[in-house]
Design an enzyme around this catalytic site. Structure first.
Site, PDB file in Angstrom:
ATOM      1  N   HIS A   1      -0.436   6.737   0.145  1.00 38.21           N
ATOM      2  CA  HIS A   1      -1.889   6.502  -0.221  1.00 38.21           C
ATOM      3  C   HIS A   1      -1.740   6.323  -1.903  1.00 38.21           C
ATOM      4  CE1 HIS A   1      -3.824   7.731   3.148  1.00 38.21           C
ATOM      5  NE2 HIS A   1      -3.467   9.049   3.252  1.00 38.21           N
TER       6      HIS A   1
ATOM      7  N   HIS B   1       3.718  10.653   3.508  1.00 37.12           N
ATOM      8  CA  HIS B   1       2.332  10.406   3.638  1.00 37.12           C
ATOM      9  C   HIS B   1       1.557  10.198   2.485  1.00 37.12           C
ATOM     10  CE1 HIS B   1      -1.301  10.370   6.283  1.00 37.12           C
ATOM     11  NE2 HIS B   1      -1.821  10.829   5.310  1.00 37.12           N
ATOM     12  N   GLU B   2       1.339  11.086   1.683  1.00 39.23           N
ATOM     13  CA  GLU B   2       0.446  11.111   0.179  1.00 39.23           C
ATOM     14  C   GLU B   2       1.220  10.122  -0.621  1.00 39.23           C
ATOM     15  OE1 GLU B   2      -2.207  12.549   0.215  1.00 39.23           O
ATOM     16  OE2 GLU B   2      -1.669  13.579   2.050  1.00 39.23           O
TER      17      GLU B   2
END
Length: 405
Positions: free
Chosen positions: A30, A26-27
């Site tokens: 980003h 997920h990170e």
């Protein structure tokens, strides 16, 4: 001490491994999106609190692992505002500081001075990465292992159950439910769980005929197979589970990828549908699980995957495969939850950017800060409620009551 080590290996380690995989991807979503737009990143962290390991790469990004592995974050350069999205005054102050320090060209490196569409892409990249991870994991597992399907063939009917009242018989093969094909007993169980108290039309193949039957699943307190009790939707159908009833299906890489997309979409649509019924009060909210529930499921999944293995290597492999399947499901859930329009989540950022696009200016920092505090309170409340569910399903309160009585 031995009991603690057993608990750690059985539950804590699988939980941390699964959550770390999902959060890291997920990170990274980003992070990669930000880097592709030339945004300067100060820190990439997995876990919160003091770091147990940290290093800085050649681009100046600090990579760190926090002692509490329950999340992670990417911190962009200049991202010091409480609300993470500065208002007009904050932006002007930040602009002057950057120009004085790095010159006019330095603004291009900062997230808050990127076009709205780029910031929106960066915010959405985390959930998108979660969906991509789920597709890849599902596809890889399906390609490597194939699918073991148990057709929804009826072995027997529980007396007085919804299925008995609807007229199901032993030997029936359930082909459709609510207009959707039923390929396996898992599909049937999903229908029973999602459509509690909703009349559902089933198409049943009985001999050479197709028969239409209408049944309404009901909630019943049952063992969840993980050591707890849970209200579950049930029809009262016992499946035929002889060795010859199972069908093993293999797929080539292209079809496996398609099945990965299909399964990811099915998990997502099922989650949205069930949450919709939960919000409207049509089904119980006791299915929500917090960290304790996820840890319990992780441990049970790891144990199930290791069952039947003859040596430690095979046990580890079986547990790993099972946990990858759990990670795929959890990744879909985390991706969806982060898209909800709640401040502190990615969906909240997207909501603020939508306002900025319409109003042509950022929302006031004070309003954003209040929104973030309210969003954080909502998330904490939801986590407490989910943890309460976990404790009830583990029968902790009954056990404590027995010890104190």
């Amino acid at each position: 001490m031995l009991q603690f080590l057993h608990t750690a290996v059985t539950y804590i380690v699988p939980f941390v491994l699964v959550l770390t995989l999902v959060v890291t991807v997920h990170e990274l979503g980003h992070f990669w999106a930000a880097k592709s737009f030339g945004v300067a990143v100060d820190r990439f962290s997995i876990g919160f609190g003091r770091s147990i390991a940290a290093w800085t790469d050649r681009s100046g990004v600090e990579w760190r692992i926090g002692w509490a592995p329950l999340g992670g974050y990417v911190r962009f350069a200049g991202d010091e505002n409480v609300a993470s999205v500065p208002d007009q005054d904050d932006l002007e102050t930040l602009r002057q500081s950057i120009v004085a320090r790095e010159g006019q060209g330095g603004l291009a490196r900062y997230y808050h001075f990127k076009p709205i569409w780029q910031r929106a892409v960066i915010a959405a990249a985390g959930p998108i990465a979660n969906f991509a991870l789920a597709i890849v994991l599902f596809a890889a597992l399906i390609f490597a292992l194939g699918e073991m399907l148990l057709p929804a063939k009826v072995a027997s009917i529980t007396p007085g159950s919804p299925a008995a009242q609807a007229g199901f018989r032993a030997g029936d093969l359930i082909a459709e439910a609510n207009g959707r094909p039923v390929r396996s007993f898992v599909d049937l169980a999903e229908v029973a769980q999602l459509r509690v108290d909703l009349p559902t039309v089933f198409i049943v193949r009985r001999g050479t005929e197709d028969v239409s039957l209408t049944a309404t699943s009901k909630l019943q307190m049952r063992s969840d197979g993980l050591g707890g009790q849970r209200l579950q939707g049930t029809l009262g159908i016992v499946p035929a589970q002889a060795r010859e009833d199972y069908i093993h299906v293999r797929y080539n890489p292209i079809k496996a990828l398609g099945k990965g997309v299909e399964r990811t979409w099915r998990v997502l649509s099922t989650t949205v549908y069930y949450l919709g019924r939960m919000v409207t009060g049509q089904v119980s909210a006791n299915q929500l699980s917090g960290p304790l529930g996820i840890a319990r499921v992780s441990g049970q999944v790891a144990q199930t995957g290791a069952e039947g293995a003859s040596d430690i290597g095979s046990q580890v492999l079986g547990s790993g495969v099972a946990l990858l399947g759990l990670a795929a499901v959890l990744s879909v859930g985390i991706g969806f939850m982060n898209l909800l329009p709640v401040p502190v989540l990615d969906g909240g950022h997207l909501l603020f950017y939508a306002y900025e696009a319409v109003a042509r200016r950022p929302l006031a920092a004070k309003v954003q800060a209040v929104g973030y505090r309210v969003g954080l309170a909502l998330l904490l409340g939801l986590m407490l409620f989910a943890t309460w569910n976990d404790l009830q399903q583990l029968r902790v309160f009954k056990i404590l009551g027995g010890l104190l009585s």
